[in-house]
Design an enzyme around this catalytic site. Structure first.
Site, PDB file in Angstrom:
ATOM      1  N   HIS A   1      89.624  27.595  24.052  1.00 42.81           N
ATOM      2  CA  HIS A   1      90.341  26.316  24.482  1.00 42.81           C
ATOM      3  C   HIS A   1      91.870  26.898  24.769  1.00 42.81           C
ATOM      4  O   HIS A   1      92.816  27.121  23.905  1.00 42.81           O
ATOM      5  CB  HIS A   1      90.555  25.269  23.529  1.00 42.81           C
TER       6      HIS A   1
ATOM      7  N   THR B   1      85.162  21.350  21.077  1.00 42.33           N
ATOM      8  CA  THR B   1      86.770  21.317  21.389  1.00 42.33           C
ATOM      9  C   THR B   1      86.785  19.787  22.095  1.00 42.33           C
ATOM     10  O   THR B   1      86.301  19.562  22.697  1.00 42.33           O
ATOM     11  CB  THR B   1      87.384  22.387  21.977  1.00 42.33           C
TER      12      THR B   1
ATOM     13  N   CYS C   1      94.281  21.476  29.596  1.00 43.89           N
ATOM     14  CA  CYS C   1      93.746  22.884  29.086  1.00 43.89           C
ATOM     15  C   CYS C   1      92.276  22.960  29.677  1.00 43.89           C
ATOM     16  O   CYS C   1      91.610  21.866  30.137  1.00 43.89           O
ATOM     17  CB  CYS C   1      93.556  22.758  27.551  1.00 43.89           C
TER      18      CYS C   1
END
Length: 161
Positions: A46, A23, A29
């Site tokens: 994520h 990711t 995040c």
């Protein structure tokens, strides 16, 4: 390793053995890696925000720490993972922007990390490694053959956990 699977923002994937999950763009995040080392079942989520808004049931469950982890656990158990064997590794949760007064908006990365840790503690899943906080973005690679999390960043190079 047969393939690289990309997990987008507000996304989650669970696989059984041998795949590499990646990711990109982890700023505030948080990337959540869960792994059952005995059964080689792994997942990567994520998340963008701490808590699923119950008042809006049509929201994407993978966007939020609490609901993403619940969905990941459910999917991993379907692939044969045992909750009692699971371990976690997390990365991200940076403070990407300076906001005057350290408002909730400016501190979303820290809130995301706290929500992920709280949910993992609630589910009794130990965190074996983390690369969180500070002020830079990260790319996270997670190998489901051995549970290795590799974090790459322009600011900090490559770290293997």
């Amino acid at each position: 390793m047969s393939n690289m699977i990309t997990i987008g923002i507000s996304d989650m994937k669970v696989v059984k053995g041998g795949e590499q999950l990646v990711t990109y763009a982890l700023g505030s995040c948080v990337g959540i890696c869960l792994f059952d080392p005995l059964r080689k079942v792994g997942g990567l989520g994520h998340i963008m925000l701490p808590k699923y808004p119950v008042a809006n049931p049509k929201e994407n469950k993978y966007r939020f720490a609490d609901s993403c982890i619940k969905e990941m656990l459910r999917d991993m158990e379907r692939l044969g993972a045992s909750r009692s064997q699971l371990v976690a590794k997390i990365a991200g949760g940076a403070k990407m922007f300076e906001v005057s007064g350290d408002s909730a908006f400016g501190n979303i990365g820290q809130r995301n990390v706290m929500a992920v840790k709280a949910m993992l503690a609630y589910e009794k899943i130990p965190i074996k490694a983390q690369d969180t906080g500070l002020n830079y973005g990260r790319t996270l690679y997670f190998t489901t053959e051995d549970g290795v999390m590799t974090v790459k960043s322009f600011a900090n190079g490559v770290k293997v956990y």
